[in-house]
Design a protein around this motif. Structure first.
Motif, PDB file in Angstrom:
ATOM      1  N   GLU A   1      -5.967   3.538 -11.329  1.00  0.00           N
ATOM      2  CA  GLU A   1      -6.731   4.751 -11.644  1.00  0.00           C
ATOM      3  C   GLU A   1      -6.226   5.303 -12.969  1.00  0.00           C
ATOM      4  OE1 GLU A   1      -9.315   5.939 -10.074  1.00  0.00           O
ATOM      5  OE2 GLU A   1      -9.199   5.292  -7.979  1.00  0.00           O
TER       6      GLU A   1
ATOM      7  N   SER B   1      -5.159   5.865  -5.312  1.00  0.00           N
ATOM      8  CA  SER B   1      -6.292   6.366  -4.530  1.00  0.00           C
ATOM      9  C   SER B   1      -6.611   5.281  -3.508  1.00  0.00           C
ATOM     10  CB  SER B   1      -7.510   6.606  -5.421  1.00  0.00           C
ATOM     11  OG  SER B   1      -8.165   5.369  -5.684  1.00  0.00           O
TER      12      SER B   1
ATOM     13  N   LYS C   1     -11.354   1.617   0.542  1.00  0.00           N
ATOM     14  CA  LYS C   1     -12.625   2.203   1.005  1.00  0.00           C
ATOM     15  C   LYS C   1     -13.779   1.278   0.671  1.00  0.00           C
ATOM     16  CE  LYS C   1     -13.392   5.617  -2.738  1.00  0.00           C
ATOM     17  NZ  LYS C   1     -13.804   6.996  -3.010  1.00  0.00           N
TER      18      LYS C   1
ATOM     19  N   GLN D   1      -6.912  14.031  -1.909  1.00  0.00           N
ATOM     20  CA  GLN D   1      -8.337  13.871  -2.215  1.00  0.00           C
ATOM     21  C   GLN D   1      -9.149  13.937  -0.932  1.00  0.00           C
ATOM     22  OE1 GLN D   1      -8.943  10.084  -4.148  1.00  0.00           O
ATOM     23  NE2 GLN D   1      -8.570  10.935  -6.182  1.00  0.00           N
TER      24      GLN D   1
ATOM     25  N   HIS E   1     -12.812   3.769 -13.252  1.00  0.00           N
ATOM     26  CA  HIS E   1     -11.962   2.627 -12.909  1.00  0.00           C
ATOM     27  C   HIS E   1     -12.807   1.360 -13.022  1.00  0.00           C
ATOM     28  CE1 HIS E   1     -14.078   3.108  -9.186  1.00  0.00           C
ATOM     29  NE2 HIS E   1     -13.469   4.241  -8.917  1.00  0.00           N
TER      30      HIS E   1
ATOM     31  N   GLY F   1     -15.206  13.095  -8.663  1.00  0.00           N
ATOM     32  CA  GLY F   1     -15.947  12.100  -9.422  1.00  0.00           C
ATOM     33  C   GLY F   1     -16.019  10.820  -8.651  1.00  0.00           C
ATOM     34  N   GLY F   2     -17.032  10.043  -8.977  1.00  0.00           N
ATOM     35  CA  GLY F   2     -17.175   8.759  -8.304  1.00  0.00           C
ATOM     36  C   GLY F   2     -18.261   7.956  -8.966  1.00  0.00           C
ATOM     37  N   SER F   3     -18.709   6.944  -8.256  1.00  0.00           N
ATOM     38  CA  SER F   3     -19.690   6.047  -8.852  1.00  0.00           C
ATOM     39  C   SER F   3     -20.303   5.149  -7.805  1.00  0.00           C
ATOM     40  CB  SER F   3     -19.029   5.167  -9.913  1.00  0.00           C
ATOM     41  OG  SER F   3     -17.954   4.444  -9.330  1.00  0.00           O
TER      42      SER F   3
ATOM     43  N   ARG G   1     -20.585   1.340  -7.014  1.00  0.00           N
ATOM     44  CA  ARG G   1     -19.601   0.305  -7.346  1.00  0.00           C
ATOM     45  C   ARG G   1     -20.274  -1.024  -7.651  1.00  0.00           C
ATOM     46  NH1 ARG G   1     -16.363   4.742  -7.105  1.00  0.00           N
ATOM     47  NH2 ARG G   1     -16.185   5.504  -4.975  1.00  0.00           N
TER      48      ARG G   1
HETATM   49  N1  ASP Z   1     -11.071   6.557  -6.666  1.00  0.00           N
HETATM   50  C1  ASP Z   1     -11.648   7.472  -7.606  1.00  0.00           C
HETATM   51  C2  ASP Z   1     -10.578   8.459  -8.098  1.00  0.00           C
HETATM   52  O1  ASP Z   1      -9.526   8.581  -7.499  1.00  0.00           O
HETATM   53  C3  ASP Z   1     -12.777   8.254  -7.047  1.00  0.00           C
HETATM   54  C4  ASP Z   1     -13.924   7.375  -6.704  1.00  0.00           C
HETATM   55  O2  ASP Z   1     -14.407   6.629  -7.565  1.00  0.00           O
HETATM   56  O3  ASP Z   1     -14.380   7.466  -5.549  1.00  0.00           O
HETATM   57  O4  ASP Z   1     -10.780   9.127  -9.068  1.00  0.00           O
END
Ligand code: ASP
Length: 591
Positions: free
Chosen positions: A173, A195, A200, A233, A450, A485-487, A489
């Motif tokens: 990360e 993370s 996940k 988180q 990431h 934040g996220g995306s 994948r």
């Molecule tokens: N793993 C990412 C972060 O820690 C969050 C994500 O993309 O779900 O920023």
């Protein structure tokens, strides 16, 4: 032991006999009557002891601050003139009948109401005392209500709470890993997760479809700003949902959370592209409460001879931008000097400015050290573009685009705050359409999020023009803070390999680091995506605290240490031997 919490007693309880347990916040002796302010997690109530209850009066007389008491008494209305509207329990008091000292206390290392005088180090050393302060109790109570509301929301939406390992391999990360040596595998190390990202994703491959976890994450970063080496988180992942659906659910979660916990109805969440956020605010987490914007003037500055502006204006990687502050012409030279110093922290080599005194008078009505370098028609066009008005000040940034964005972006926040321009309330938004990569300064690329973030373009375009590719990432921003934040994948192998290629991670390295993920992508990985919210940040914003340390029960200091437990600490030689570790100092001594 107790029948009621101290802080919850109200007029409705008058005439009830209650038993309370709590700490002595204050003890006052008013000519034969003793007043004890008794405190528990819900607040403070006043207890009064008359001399007619002799034995208990004597006990009450000898208690001191922070003694732990059990008190039984009758709730009664306060006398006329002694009602305290500043206390939730200020309409009543308890007439004490019996008091039992459950434990005594030495003189506390600091008076709880004088915590500001002792400094944070002392507060953290005696954190269990610091946490007794009503303000801190309120914050942790709020934090618990937040996680409770989040869990309920996610449960109702069909999310499963699944734990992922703490002893694991590196998850990139963008920070350094915390490492744990293995005893059973000499010379090998676990990494603590930055993370739960990879796990996940694997849970989606396994078919769990909607996952969440309130997860600890570990990042060994230099603790500039307000960061913690371990933080929490609200981590979320879903399969078969696209970015709109994911943003939809999580926006609803935050909305309901604010409604539930703060009784606040959040306004609309506009969607803004990353490019627009950078152009208008110089930041990917703009604070929309401040009505100031950056305006590009590169084209105009290509017509001036002034090198400081002309250079960046001609450079495709440069930017010249202006920040107009309405009413800012009253800002003094001294303040301008301070702002110049301020932007230098962000790499700016100066801060040019123009004060607009009398627009109708043309250049004569403007005041600035840089006017002499600019043709009048350019100045006039600029004033029109900036919609300048009498009484304004205009600040300029001219440099590499990244420097201009960072420095003017920061100046926008600073001046906006100093000038009292921050609007009340909440200003959320989604920032979308991030670039996939950024220049690593060494001719290569690093991921903006990431390396598991899906590109918005096809593979061929991605590989041909990585610098232009956008990703399917999204950030939720609230009042200038990135909440989460996220995306979507990458869920197929070819794309993941192509991204590793662009990042300069060769096949062997990719196998070694992420072989398990690459394998999983071969065995029927569904389209998936998610995001993570920073719980500490969220609670900080909701509670109005100034630092995330104030919403974490046992935070680390700025140097990533715990002054209370004195962690990290040394270990003995036998432990090191078990771990197959030899310290450098030890080596030196032996040599
Ligand atoms: N793993 C990412 C972060 O820690 C969050 C994500 O993309 O779900 O920023």
């Amino acid at each position: 032991m107790r029948s009621h919490y101290c802080g919850l007693l109200r007029s409705a309880d008058i005439d009830q006999t209650v038993t309370l347990c709590g700490w002595v916040d204050r003890r006052r002796d008013h000519g034969g009557v003793i007043f004890l302010d008794l405190r528990d997690r819900e607040g403070i109530v006043q207890v009064v002891f008359d001399p007619d209850t002799e034995e208990h009066f004597a006990t009450a007389d000898r208690v001191r601050s922070e003694y732990v008491l059990k008190v039984t008494g009758r709730v009664r209305a306060r006398g006329e003139g002694t009602v305290n509207p500043n206390m939730a329990t200020g309409d009543i008091e308890v007439l004490g009948k019996e008091v039992e000292v459950l434990n005594s206390a030495e003189t506390p290392p600091f008076q709880l109401d004088e915590h500001t005088a002792v400094g944070e180090e002392v507060r953290l050393r005696y954190r269990y005392m610091d946490l007794r302060r009503p303000e801190m109790q309120q914050r942790l109570l709020l934090r618990s209500r937040v996680t409770d509301a989040v869990r309920r929301f996610l449960h109702n939406e069909g999310f499963l709470d699944i734990e992922t390992p703490i002893l694991t391999r590196a998850t990139p990360e963008g920070a350094r890993d915390y490492l744990v040596p293995s005893r059973t595998h000499p010379g090998q190390f676990f990494a603590l997760p930055q993370s739960p990202q990879l796990f996940k994703q694997l849970l989606m491959v396994s078919g769990f479809d909607r996952y969440y976890q309130i997860a600890k994450c570990f990042r060994d970063e230099d603790l500039r700003a307000d960061r913690q080496p371990e933080f929490t988180q609200i981590d979320i992942e879903t399969a078969f949902l696209d970015e709109d659906a994911i943003m939809g659910i999580t926006e609803r979660m935050i909305r309901e959370l604010f409604q539930d916990v703060l009784d606040v109805e959040l306004p609309e969440f506009p969607h803004m592209s990353w490019a627009e956020a950078m152009e208008r605010f110089g930041s990917d987490k703009p604070d929309l409460r401040i009505p100031l914007e950056l305006v590009s003037i590169d084209d105009l500055m290509q017509r001036v001879d002034f090198k400081v502006f002309r250079g960046p204006a001609d450079d495709p990687r440069g930017r010249v931008a202006a920040l107009r502050v309405p009413g800012g012409s009253s800002i003094s030279r001294k303040e301008i000097d301070d702002y110049t110093k301020y932007v230098s922290n962000y790499g700016a080599r100066g801060l040019a400015w123009i004060k607009v005194n009398d627009l109708a008078a043309g250049v004569e009505g403007l005041q600035s050290p840089i006017l002499k370098f600019m043709p009048e028609d350019v100045v006039a066009e600029m004033m029109t573009r900036l919609e300048a008005a009498d009484g304004d000040i205009i600040f300029f940034g001219a440099d590499r685009a990244s420097v201009v964005n960072e420095s003017l972006g920061a100046l926008r926040l600073k001046v906006g705050t100093d000038q009292g321009m921050v609007a009340e309330g909440w200003a959320p938004l989604w920032v979308v359409d991030f670039p996939m990569f950024e220049d690593d300064g060494e001719g290569g690329w690093t991921p903006l999020h990431h390396p598991f973030t899906a590109p918005a373009c096809d593979l061929e375009t991605l590989s041909r023009t990585p610098g232009e590719a956008l990703s399917r990432a999204y950030d939720m921003v609230l009042n200038g803070t990135e909440l989460g934040g996220g995306s979507v994948r990458i869920h197929n192998l070819a794309t993941q390999e192509a991204v590793f290629d662009i990042l300069g991670i060769d096949r062997e390295e990719a196998r070694e680091k992420f072989g398990f993920l690459l394998d999983a992508l071969k065995y029927g990985a569904p389209p998936h995506g998610g995001l993570a919210f920073g719980l500490d940040r969220l609670v900080m914003l909701m509670s109005g605290a100034q630092s995330i340390r104030d919403v974490i029960a046992f935070p680390k200091t700025q140097t990533a240490a715990c002054v209370m437990t004195e962690a990290p600490g040394t270990v003995n030689a036998a432990q090191l031997r078990d771990l197959h570790i030899r310290l450098r100092e030890q080596e030196k001594k032996e040599a």
